[in-house]
Write a protein that holds these residues in place. Structure first.
Motif, PDB file in Angstrom:
ATOM      1  N   VAL A   9       0.882  -1.158   0.000  1.00 35.73           N
ATOM      2  CA  VAL A   9       0.000   0.000   0.000  1.00 35.73           C
ATOM      3  C   VAL A   9       0.921   1.209   0.000  1.00 35.73           C
ATOM      4  CG1 VAL A   9      -1.761   1.284   1.256  1.00 35.73           C
ATOM      5  CG2 VAL A   9      -1.808  -1.236   1.250  1.00 35.73           C
ATOM      6  N   ALA A  12      -0.905   8.061  -0.385  1.00 38.68           N
ATOM      7  CA  ALA A  12      -1.917   8.660  -1.251  1.00 38.68           C
ATOM      8  C   ALA A  12      -1.299   9.592  -2.292  1.00 38.68           C
ATOM      9  CB  ALA A  12      -2.947   9.416  -0.417  1.00 38.68           C
ATOM     10  N   ASP A  13      -0.190  10.249  -1.945  1.00 42.10           N
ATOM     11  CA  ASP A  13       0.439  11.175  -2.884  1.00 42.10           C
ATOM     12  C   ASP A  13       1.615  10.543  -3.632  1.00 42.10           C
ATOM     13  OD1 ASP A  13       2.172  10.982  -0.749  1.00 42.10           O
ATOM     14  OD2 ASP A  13       2.503  13.153  -0.556  1.00 42.10           O
ATOM     15  N   GLU A  45      -4.431   2.511  -8.818  1.00 42.58           N
ATOM     16  CA  GLU A  45      -4.182   3.908  -8.473  1.00 42.58           C
ATOM     17  C   GLU A  45      -5.362   4.491  -7.718  1.00 42.58           C
ATOM     18  OE1 GLU A  45      -2.267   6.436 -11.340  1.00 42.58           O
ATOM     19  OE2 GLU A  45      -1.785   4.694 -12.589  1.00 42.58           O
ATOM     20  N   ARG A  46      -5.010   5.311  -6.731  1.00 42.40           N
ATOM     21  CA  ARG A  46      -6.024   5.992  -5.939  1.00 42.40           C
ATOM     22  C   ARG A  46      -6.934   6.779  -6.878  1.00 42.40           C
ATOM     23  NH1 ARG A  46      -6.201  10.704  -2.274  1.00 42.40           N
ATOM     24  NH2 ARG A  46      -7.473  10.047  -0.516  1.00 42.40           N
ATOM     25  N   GLY A  47      -8.206   6.689  -6.646  1.00 43.84           N
ATOM     26  CA  GLY A  47      -9.203   7.279  -7.543  1.00 43.84           C
ATOM     27  C   GLY A  47      -9.966   6.154  -8.223  1.00 43.84           C
ATOM     28  N   SER A  49      -9.113   3.142  -7.271  1.00 42.61           N
ATOM     29  CA  SER A  49      -9.082   2.269  -6.100  1.00 42.61           C
ATOM     30  C   SER A  49      -9.094   3.170  -4.865  1.00 42.61           C
ATOM     31  CB  SER A  49      -7.794   1.432  -6.138  1.00 42.61           C
ATOM     32  OG  SER A  49      -7.637   0.682  -4.967  1.00 42.61           O
ATOM     33  N   VAL A  50      -9.294   2.577  -3.722  1.00 41.87           N
ATOM     34  CA  VAL A  50      -9.264   3.353  -2.475  1.00 41.87           C
ATOM     35  C   VAL A  50      -7.835   3.808  -2.170  1.00 41.87           C
ATOM     36  CG1 VAL A  50      -9.679   3.228   0.018  1.00 41.87           C
ATOM     37  CG2 VAL A  50     -11.268   2.142  -1.562  1.00 41.87           C
ATOM     38  N   GLU A  51      -6.857   2.972  -2.575  1.00 41.80           N
ATOM     39  CA  GLU A  51      -5.457   3.263  -2.256  1.00 41.80           C
ATOM     40  C   GLU A  51      -4.585   3.021  -3.488  1.00 41.80           C
ATOM     41  OE1 GLU A  51      -4.882   1.748   2.197  1.00 41.80           O
ATOM     42  OE2 GLU A  51      -5.562   0.162   0.847  1.00 41.80           O
ATOM     43  N   ASN A  52      -3.374   3.564  -3.434  1.00 35.50           N
ATOM     44  CA  ASN A  52      -2.355   3.222  -4.410  1.00 35.50           C
ATOM     45  C   ASN A  52      -1.764   1.879  -3.999  1.00 35.50           C
ATOM     46  OD1 ASN A  52      -2.435   5.580  -6.020  1.00 35.50           O
ATOM     47  ND2 ASN A  52      -1.129   6.668  -4.569  1.00 35.50           N
TER      48      ASN A  52
END
Length: 180
Positions: A9, A12-13, A45-47, A49-52
């Motif tokens: 995991v 986020a950035d 990728e976040r967006g 998915s919930v997480e990267n």
């Protein structure tokens, strides 16, 4: 055969271009690895998915090939880049890898706990039916694995096209697929 997955995991950035570039450069290195049925370089990728996430999934022909990879420079490089992961393994109840598996661009994966005292023979028959139906819907590969330490079943399907998000599965993109 042995199914195997580890994952990371990422913040986020986190710049997921780093993961995509790593897949593009490192992925072909395993294209001819002896003992490997396939390695799907999975990421989300976040967006979308919930997480990267970066979570490669492997299907090994035998344990010696798996150990050779885990004990070698390739896995050491992944651990240096992303950290020391837990590596999950399952014994496949079902493994189908189609001739067009290299066309996979998407993956779905579900890990479910097995209820205590379940009828494992009946569950295996149910999972075989799941695999058959996924192949009929166009899956390029299906792996259903069983793990009796934590009592879980994994279902991984590789697809050419993205699948609808209606079954609770984690969805990934396939950045590269090594299939000797």
């Amino acid at each position: 055969m042995i199914a195997m997955q580890y994952g990371f995991v990422l913040p986020a950035d986190y710049d997921m271009a780093i993961v995509r570039e790593r897949i593009a450069t490192k992925g072909p290195l395993l294209d001819d690895l002896p003992g490997l049925a396939f390695k799907a370089y999975l990421y989300a990728e976040r967006g979308e998915s919930v997480e990267n996430l970066y979570a490669p999934f492997y299907l090994w022909r035998d344990e010696e090939s798996m150990h050779g990879f885990l004990n070698g420079a390739g896995f050491a490089g992944v651990a240096r880049a992303f950290g020391w992961p837990s590596v999950r393994t399952w014994t496949p109840w079902h493994a189908s890898v189609g001739a067009r598996v290299r066309e996979a661009r998407h993956a779905t994966r579900v890990i479910e706990a097995i209820a205590p005292y379940s009828d494992l023979a009946a569950l295996r028959v149910k999972e075989e039916e799941y695999a058959r139906q996924a192949l009929e819907r166009g899956a390029l590969a299906v792996v259903v694995g069983f793990e009796p330490v934590t009592w879980s079943v994994v279902r991984l399907c590789l697809w050419r096209d993205a699948q609808p998000a209606d079954d609770g599965a984690l969805r990934y993109r396939v950045g590269h697929l090594s299939a000797p």
